[in-house]
Motif scaffolding. Structure first.
Motif, short mmCIF file in Angstrom:
data_model
loop_
_atom_site.label_atom_id
_atom_site.label_comp_id
_atom_site.label_asym_id
_atom_site.label_seq_id
_atom_site.Cartn_x
_atom_site.Cartn_y
_atom_site.Cartn_z
N GLN A 34 31.27 -14.05 -9.21
CA GLN A 34 30.98 -15.49 -9.16
C GLN A 34 31.44 -16.12 -7.86
N ARG A 35 31.99 -15.28 -6.93
CA ARG A 35 32.51 -15.80 -5.68
C ARG A 35 33.58 -16.87 -5.90
N ASP A 36 34.45 -16.63 -6.88
CA ASP A 36 35.52 -17.57 -7.18
C ASP A 36 36.71 -17.25 -6.25
N VAL B 71 36.69 -6.76 0.10
CA VAL B 71 35.64 -6.80 1.12
C VAL B 71 34.27 -6.90 0.46
N ALA B 72 34.09 -6.15 -0.63
CA ALA B 72 32.82 -6.21 -1.33
C ALA B 72 32.56 -7.62 -1.85
N ALA B 73 33.66 -8.35 -2.10
CA ALA B 73 33.52 -9.71 -2.59
C ALA B 73 32.90 -10.61 -1.54
N VAL B 74 33.12 -10.27 -0.29
CA VAL B 74 32.67 -11.15 0.78
C VAL B 74 31.34 -10.70 1.34
N PRO C 101 31.51 -13.78 7.22
CA PRO C 101 30.30 -14.58 6.98
C PRO C 101 29.95 -14.70 5.50
N GLY C 102 29.09 -15.65 5.22
CA GLY C 102 28.70 -15.90 3.84
C GLY C 102 29.06 -17.34 3.48
N ASP C 103 28.26 -17.96 2.63
CA ASP C 103 28.51 -19.35 2.26
C ASP C 103 28.88 -19.43 0.79
N PRO C 104 30.19 -19.51 0.48
CA PRO C 104 30.60 -19.53 -0.92
C PRO C 104 30.05 -20.74 -1.67
N ALA C 105 29.94 -21.87 -0.98
CA ALA C 105 29.44 -23.07 -1.67
C ALA C 105 28.05 -22.83 -2.23
N ALA C 106 27.21 -22.13 -1.45
CA ALA C 106 25.85 -21.85 -1.91
C ALA C 106 25.87 -20.96 -3.15
N VAL C 107 26.80 -20.01 -3.17
CA VAL C 107 26.87 -19.10 -4.32
C VAL C 107 27.34 -19.86 -5.56
#
Lengths: 300, 261
Positions: free
Chosen positions: A259-261, B115-118, A24-30
């Motif tokens: 930066q969620r790259d 994992v911490a990245a996600v 889960p998580g929305d990379p686009a938002a980050v």
């Protein structure tokens, strides 16, 4: 062996993709930033190709991989393989020097442990000490003593003639302990051998026995352990680079995470994941060189 | 020795609230006092927080993560390991081996970083990640131990007597697999302490202002020249704890091999 490496690469690439894309998580938002409104987030999503279904993205990722392309960084708009290549030299030099130092430290410790009871106890304590205390704590300590108190090395960055020595030493201590432990057990085993007794009774000088009759046999397990450790040196470099402010793969990966790259993180995982089977193959080659009778396909 | 040290750590950690003050109270007027100085024996960090209190509360965090991840790894590893060993057709065995080999290909810290990245970084996440990443080690240990048991006479007898599989596994297999699992788990706990500290140091584990040794070290790094004790103390705590776990593991390994012979 090649087929095995390809399989591992495929698995690593798949695992990396799914960890980063299915959880889960929305990379686009980050990437769009905290203040971005919905329209901006949607625009970013389309521009990053995240509007396509996961299966399509996975196919693209694997397809690109077969052509040696690891995608494009979301924040730097550059090919990931190019970014990795630029930073790789620093990390490789750091880990390489770390490996050499750890073998030196480990073998020295192993030999010293055979000099009497006191030496043995001392080395065993040192092994625990180097192994148990955190790697990056040694880095901080070395930094304080050698850079700040003694002023022998630069505090941070790539200045001076030997910017890698201190960080490599910090990396090498823990691995040196593991190598020493392996080497000790292996040396003890070989020294008990009958050929050593024969050599001694022939009056061959002890240093010569150790160098030519003991070491080549004892080194075999050490090489395989060192190869596994080399992978951990690469990973440990991530932390140590941060302390010494070295622009290596670790810095790149960590920045990418913050930066969620995702493409950069994926690429880094693939590179690290591939390093392990490669290093193991290399270890087999080295063992084959030292001990020709252990080469694959012989005496089997 | 090692047991005493471990006991001290556990006692300190569980009584953290009683024996020390609040680890979060800031008093900037008494910042950066080294320990054992007049005025404030326990020392303070750059925000004037009680160093000793933070150390003891950090022990709690470190113990929870290290023991927790070792337990998770033990449960996953032992279950899958025994499953792989008693799988007669070998299909599940092969799948489990492939899975564990690929997991082993990753350096622990890299996996934890991924994992911490996600996920949102935090203590819980570190514990679960380390648990999963460590499980292949225990998978291998318990699989090889279980495979040896399969060929022992008493196990064959229990098969001939048609003891139901769950009972057979619990009564005859576990007692022979568990000692080695415990030995390895203690060693993994030692590794977990260092890894947790490293992750928190990188900002991927415990989050400020939580008292954690890795975080303390990461704060201390900026004050390395003015207050080196801030960098030394948490590292020594982590080192001594990991040392004890590893030493305990080695001693137990000695006992287990002695018992088997």
């Amino acid at each position: 062996m090649v087929a095995h490496a390809v399989l591992v690469l495929f698995l690593v690439a798949t695992v990396a993709f799914f960890i980063l894309n299915v959880l889960p998580g929305d990379p686009a938002a980050v990437v769009a930033g905290i203040d971005a409104d919905r329209a901006t987030v949607e625009r970013v999503r389309v521009s990053l190709g995240l509007d396509r279904p996961v299966a399509v993205r996975y196919a693209v990722w694997i397809g690109d991989l077969t052509r040696g392309h690891l995608g494009t960084s979301w924040t730097q708009r550059e090919a990931v393989e190019e970014l990795l290549r630029q930073r790789m030299t620093v990390t490789l030099r750091l880990a390489g020097l770390g490996l050499i130092l750890s073998i030196l430290i480990g073998m020295t410790m192993a030999f010293l442990s055979f000099l009497g009871r006191f030496g043995h106890g001392m080395i065993r304590f040192l092994e625990y000490f180097f192994f148990a205390f955190p790697q990056f704590w040694f880095a901080l300590l070395l930094l304080y003593v050698f850079s700040f108190q003694l002023g022998w090395f630069p505090m941070v960055g790539m200045h001076g003639r030997t910017p890698f020595l201190l960080p490599a030493l910090a990396l090498a201590l823990g691995n040196g302990a593991i190598i020493s432990r392996t080497a000790r057990a292996s040396l003890r085993e070989v020294l008990r051998g009958r050929h050593v007794l024969a050599a001694r009774s022939l009056g061959i000088p002890e240093p010569r026995i150790v160098l030519f009759h003991v070491l080549p046999l004892a080194i075999v397990p050490v090489v395989s352990v060192a190869a596994i450790q080399a992978g951990y040196l690469l990973a440990g470099a991530i932390v140590v680079e941060q302390i010494f402010s070295l622009p290596g793969l670790g810095r790149l990966t960590l920045t990418a995470i913050l930066q969620r790259d995702v493409p950069v993180i994926q690429g880094a995982i693939v590179v690290f994941g591939l390093a392990f089977p490669l290093l193991n193959a290399l270890a087999d080659l080295v063992v084959g060189f030292v001990q020709p009778q252990l080469r694959y396909g012989r005496n089997r | 020795m090692a047991l005493t040290v471990l006991f001290l750590f556990v006692a300190a950690a569980s009584l953290a609230g009683v024996i020390t003050g609040d680890p979060l109270t800031q008093r900037l007027d008494r910042a950066l006092i080294p320990p054992f100085r007049e005025g404030f024996v326990r020392g303070t960090d750059h925000l004037g927080r009680d160093l000793f209190a933070r150390l003891v509360h950090g022990a709690r965090s470190s113990l929870v993560v290290s023991v927790g991840s070792a337990l998770i790894a033990a449960v996953i590893g032992t279950t899958t390991g025994i499953l792989a060993a008693i799988d007669r057709r070998g299909g599940a065995d092969r799948v489990l081996q492939l899975w564990n080999d690929s997991l082993l290909a990753f350096p622990t810290i890299l996996m934890a970083i991924a994992v911490a990245a996600v996920l949102e970084p935090g203590r819980q996440q570190v514990m679960w990640t380390l648990g999963v990443v460590f499980s292949p080690v225990l998978f291998r240990v318990s699989r090889s131990a279980a495979r040896q048991v399969i060929h022992r006479e008493y196990y064959l007898v229990s098969r001939l007597l048609h003891t139901p599989l769950p009972f057979r596994t619990l009564l005859h297999m576990m007692p022979n697999v568990l000692p080695q699992v415990i030995v390895q788990s203690a060693s993994l706990a030692a590794v977990a302490i260092g890894t947790e500290a490293a992750l928190s140091f990188l900002g991927l584990g415990a989050q400020p202002p939580e008292p954690s040794w890795g975080l303390m070290l990461s704060d201390a790094r900026r004050y390395l020249t003015q207050a080196p004790y801030l960098s030394i103390v948490p590292g020594v705590a982590a080192g001594v704890l990991a040392f004890s776990f590893q030493y305990l593991s080695d001693r137990m390994a000695g006992v287990v091999t002695a018992l088997e012979q």
